[in-house]
Enzyme design. Structure first.
Site, PDB file in Angstrom:
ATOM      1  N   HIS A 305       0.854  -1.194   0.000  1.00 38.73           N
ATOM      2  CA  HIS A 305       0.000   0.000   0.000  1.00 38.73           C
ATOM      3  C   HIS A 305       0.891   1.246   0.000  1.00 38.73           C
ATOM      4  CE1 HIS A 305      -3.145   2.838   1.109  1.00 38.73           C
ATOM      5  NE2 HIS A 305      -3.973   1.918   0.700  1.00 38.73           N
ATOM      6  N   ASP A 362      -7.922  -5.296  -0.292  1.00 37.71           N
ATOM      7  CA  ASP A 362      -8.398  -6.091  -1.442  1.00 37.71           C
ATOM      8  C   ASP A 362      -8.103  -7.568  -1.293  1.00 37.71           C
ATOM      9  OD1 ASP A 362      -7.374  -3.240  -2.835  1.00 37.71           O
ATOM     10  OD2 ASP A 362      -9.363  -3.991  -3.363  1.00 37.71           O
TER      11      ASP A 362
HETATM   12  C1  SDX Z   1      -6.048   0.198  -3.084  1.00 37.30           C
HETATM   13  O1  SDX Z   1      -4.346   4.732  -2.109  1.00 37.30           O
HETATM   14  C2  SDX Z   1      -5.267   4.054  -1.516  1.00 37.30           C
HETATM   15  O2  SDX Z   1      -5.733   4.375  -0.443  1.00 37.30           O
HETATM   16  C3  SDX Z   1      -5.793   2.866  -2.293  1.00 37.30           C
HETATM   17  C4  SDX Z   1      -6.813   2.025  -1.574  1.00 37.30           C
HETATM   18  C5  SDX Z   1      -8.086   2.765  -1.335  1.00 37.30           C
HETATM   19  O3  SDX Z   1      -8.838   2.357  -0.439  1.00 37.30           O
HETATM   20  O4  SDX Z   1      -8.385   3.692  -2.123  1.00 37.30           O
HETATM   21  O5  SDX Z   1      -6.319   1.575  -0.355  1.00 37.30           O
HETATM   22  C6  SDX Z   1      -7.207   0.807  -2.409  1.00 37.30           C
HETATM   23  O6  SDX Z   1      -5.779   0.555  -4.189  1.00 37.30           O
HETATM   24  C7  SDX Z   1      -5.200  -0.808  -2.324  1.00 37.30           C
HETATM   25  C8  SDX Z   1      -3.949  -1.252  -3.149  1.00 37.30           C
HETATM   26  C9  SDX Z   1      -4.422  -2.340  -4.089  1.00 37.30           C
HETATM   27  N1  SDX Z   1      -3.351  -2.677  -5.045  1.00 37.30           N
HETATM   28  C10 SDX Z   1      -2.765  -3.873  -5.024  1.00 37.30           C
HETATM   29  O7  SDX Z   1      -2.973  -4.741  -4.173  1.00 37.30           O
HETATM   30  C11 SDX Z   1      -1.829  -4.122  -6.196  1.00 37.30           C
HETATM   31  C12 SDX Z   1      -0.495  -4.666  -5.689  1.00 37.30           C
HETATM   32  N2  SDX Z   1       0.171  -3.611  -4.921  1.00 37.30           N
HETATM   33  C13 SDX Z   1       1.107  -2.782  -5.640  1.00 37.30           C
HETATM   34  O8  SDX Z   1       0.794  -2.486  -6.939  1.00 37.30           O
HETATM   35  C14 SDX Z   1       1.630  -1.624  -4.786  1.00 37.30           C
HETATM   36  O9  SDX Z   1       1.909  -2.121  -3.553  1.00 37.30           O
HETATM   37  C15 SDX Z   1       0.782  -0.376  -4.624  1.00 37.30           C
HETATM   38  C16 SDX Z   1       0.376   0.211  -5.953  1.00 37.30           C
HETATM   39  C17 SDX Z   1      -0.433  -0.671  -3.839  1.00 37.30           C
HETATM   40  C18 SDX Z   1       1.616   0.649  -3.863  1.00 37.30           C
HETATM   41  O10 SDX Z   1       2.662   0.953  -4.658  1.00 37.30           O
HETATM   42  P1  SDX Z   1       3.732   2.108  -4.260  1.00 37.30           P
HETATM   43  O11 SDX Z   1       3.540   2.608  -2.881  1.00 37.30           O
HETATM   44  O12 SDX Z   1       3.742   3.097  -5.338  1.00 37.30           O
HETATM   45  O13 SDX Z   1       5.073   1.299  -4.150  1.00 37.30           O
HETATM   46  P2  SDX Z   1       5.947   0.925  -5.385  1.00 37.30           P
HETATM   47  O14 SDX Z   1       5.093   0.468  -6.517  1.00 37.30           O
HETATM   48  O15 SDX Z   1       6.895   2.039  -5.626  1.00 37.30           O
HETATM   49  O16 SDX Z   1       6.729  -0.362  -4.817  1.00 37.30           O
HETATM   50  C19 SDX Z   1       7.744  -0.169  -3.833  1.00 37.30           C
HETATM   51  C20 SDX Z   1       8.581  -1.434  -3.933  1.00 37.30           C
HETATM   52  C21 SDX Z   1       8.975  -1.753  -5.383  1.00 37.30           C
HETATM   53  O17 SDX Z   1      10.215  -2.442  -5.322  1.00 37.30           O
HETATM   54  P3  SDX Z   1      11.567  -1.551  -5.626  1.00 37.30           P
HETATM   55  O18 SDX Z   1      11.348  -0.842  -6.948  1.00 37.30           O
HETATM   56  O19 SDX Z   1      11.676  -0.588  -4.434  1.00 37.30           O
HETATM   57  O20 SDX Z   1      12.651  -2.584  -5.656  1.00 37.30           O
HETATM   58  O21 SDX Z   1       7.791  -2.556  -3.476  1.00 37.30           O
HETATM   59  C22 SDX Z   1       7.611  -3.462  -4.546  1.00 37.30           C
HETATM   60  C23 SDX Z   1       7.925  -2.723  -5.837  1.00 37.30           C
HETATM   61  O22 SDX Z   1       8.416  -3.636  -6.815  1.00 37.30           O
HETATM   62  N3  SDX Z   1       6.204  -3.879  -4.492  1.00 37.30           N
HETATM   63  C24 SDX Z   1       5.757  -5.103  -4.702  1.00 37.30           C
HETATM   64  C25 SDX Z   1       4.374  -5.037  -4.507  1.00 37.30           C
HETATM   65  N4  SDX Z   1       4.004  -3.776  -4.224  1.00 37.30           N
HETATM   66  C26 SDX Z   1       5.147  -3.054  -4.221  1.00 37.30           C
HETATM   67  N5  SDX Z   1       6.404  -6.261  -5.016  1.00 37.30           N
HETATM   68  C27 SDX Z   1       5.623  -7.347  -5.146  1.00 37.30           C
HETATM   69  N6  SDX Z   1       4.256  -7.372  -4.968  1.00 37.30           N
HETATM   70  C28 SDX Z   1       3.626  -6.238  -4.648  1.00 37.30           C
HETATM   71  N7  SDX Z   1       2.281  -6.253  -4.480  1.00 37.30           N
END
Ligand code: SDX
Length: 426
Positions: A305, A362
């Site tokens: 998140h 989710d």
């Molecule tokens: C919702 O904003 C909100 O409040 C949203 C929400 C709401 O109620 O409105 O809470 C609802 O959207 C919940 C999130 C649902 N999405 C997912 O479950 C999809 C999977 N999660 C990711 O896509 C991700 O965690 C996010 C989009 C939720 C958050 O992404 P960020 O904060 O922008 O972090 P990032 O993408 O920059 O990742 C940071 C690191 C990266 O590695 P590095 O580049 O630092 O090496 O963490 C890794 C990413 O590769 N990473 C993951 C991961 N999520 C982040 N690696 C594997 N699996 C994951 N799910």
């Protein structure tokens, strides 16, 4: 607000900015005067940017706290129903019993959509994704409520909000019925908000439909857990669209569109598809490794998140609900076993601890929705239904604030500098 200041030193210049403090959470550096210096801030993804002042929802990402108008989400999920949460998001305070009953009656009396809305569906393919149909039909609602709508009038803004909260279940159920080729079911004023939604989704004219109290309680709780969440991507989309004075139904359609993405509200559908792809517990390590592989774009859907860095309090409540619903319905879903084991392994893995990845709202919502018979491609529509009150509350708050301006971010330009255009021989 405190009057302390932040000083920015650029070359031999020093520029001072006021620091504004809220009632909780991070203070903000007010950079509204920075542009005059010839500099802009640069923050793609708004990782460290406050876009507005708001009093609706507060999240403490480190502590895993979520408050709606100051009330903790765990208490609301346990002791309030979704319409009470809608009232407080829109009006600022929890309703009295009298206010609640009046609000409930108002919402109940706005659940019907204009009968011509049925015709919009006829233009969709039968197998159209429900979110595509929802985006289209919510936007089309603007064609019924536009000419006499004065969004400067707070009463008319609230009337738009009530209509949207009331009609989203009807529209979402119509998307499902259209997909499966069954007739649309009209709202029933003798049912509660969640019961009415289930009835419009699953009843057929040919026979009575028995609503399970456990299921309607679970659905109402899912609505509460998805009602609002500060300035997330879809809420920020609605605010930006609304900042130009656009029609509120069109703004909510923009929110639906933004929510659809798998990185946002589309994650519940993507998470269940992922659990089904994993299939059995013994295949979990293969997917954990894919998620950790920098060369693999695969992400563990339902994990991580932007704001929460230890736990998503909604997931905690949703997890309890998940077990309650599966037990009450006597469902032994192997996907829950996969989900539980995936959660256990992920939370014990150094990569996930380092990246602060844990189950978000989710992760479990998809399992509950599947258990109560909602098809996977409808999950994000359920999220949009629940989040509509959050979106429209932020829209209403934004337009209530004095000095509200159209949102217009700047950029770091790295394209061509000016060059002559050479006319081609035609
Ligand atoms: C919702 O904003 C909100 O409040 C949203 C929400 C709401 O109620 O409105 O809470 C609802 O959207 C919940 C999130 C649902 N999405 C997912 O479950 C999809 C999977 N999660 C990711 O896509 C991700 O965690 C996010 C989009 C939720 C958050 O992404 P960020 O904060 O922008 O972090 P990032 O993408 O920059 O990742 C940071 C690191 C990266 O590695 P590095 O580049 O630092 O090496 O963490 C890794 C990413 O590769 N990473 C993951 C991961 N999520 C982040 N690696 C594997 N699996 C994951 N799910």
């Amino acid at each position: 607000m405190a009057d302390n200041k932040a000083t920015l030193k650029i070359g031999d210049k020093e520029i001072e900015f006021p620091i504004l403090e809220g009632t909780a959470g991070a203070a903000v550096i007010d950079v509204r005067t920075l542009g005059a210096s010839g500099y802009f801030t640069y923050d793609p993804g708004f990782m460290a940017t406050g876009s507005c002042e708001s009093q609706i929802t507060y999240i403490d990402g480190a502590a895993g706290v979520l408050l709606h108008r100051g009330y903790p989400i765990g208490e609301l999920a346990r002791d309030a129903d979704y319409l009470e949460v809608c009232y407080m998001l829109l009006h600022g305070e929890a309703p009295t019993t009298e206010e609640y009953e009046k609000f409930k009656l108002t919402i109940t009396n706005h659940t019907l959509v204009h009968d011509q809305v049925n015709n919009f569906f006829r233009g969709f393919r039968r197998d159209a994704h429900p979110m595509a149909m929802l985006c289209g039909t919510v936007g089309a609602m603007a064609s019924f409520y536009h000419d006499d709508l004065d969004i400067v009038d707070p009463e008319q803004r609230l009337r738009s909000a009530y209509r949207l909260v009331a009609k989203m279940p009807t529209l979402v159920a119509m998307c499902y019925k259209y997909n499966i080729g069954q007739p649309f079911v009209y709202p029933s004023n003798k049912l509660s908000y969640a019961e009415n939604f289930l009835n419009m989704m699953f009843s057929v004219p040919a026979e009575p439909y028995k609503i399970s109290p456990a299921v309607s309680r679970a659905v109402d709780r899912i609505f509460t857990l998805h009602a609002d969440h500060e300035q997330n991507a879809s809420t920020s989309t609605v605010r930006l669209a609304g900042s130009s004075g656009a029609n509120p139904y069109a703004c909510i359609a923009a929110g639906v569109a933004s929510l659809w993405g798998p990185a946002h509200g589309g994650a519940n559908e993507a998470c269940l598809n992922m659990l089904e792809e994993i299939g059995t517990v013994d295949r979990i390590p293969e997917f954990i490794n894919k998620a950790k592989d920098k060369n693999d774009p695969f992400r563990l859907m339902g994990f991580g998140h932007r704001v929460y860095k230890n736990t998503d309090p909604r997931a905690t409540v949703m997890r309890e609900s998940c077990h309650e619903v599966l037990a009450e319905l006597n469902i032994d879903d192997p996907l829950l076993d996969v989900a539980m084991e995936l959660e256990r392994i992920a939370l014990s893995d150094a990569y996930f601890a380092e990246k602060k990845l844990f189950p978000n709202v989710d992760f479990y919502s998809g399992i509950v929705l599947k258990a109560i018979g909602i098809p996977t491609n409808m999950f994000t529509c359920i999220f949009a239904l629940a989040r509509t009150v959050g979106w429209i509350s932020h829209w209403h708050e934004m337009l209530s604030q004095p000095g509200q301006k159209i949102g217009r971010p700047r950029q770091l330009y790295t394209g061509h500098t000016q060059r002559p255009f050479n006319k081609i021989p035609k």
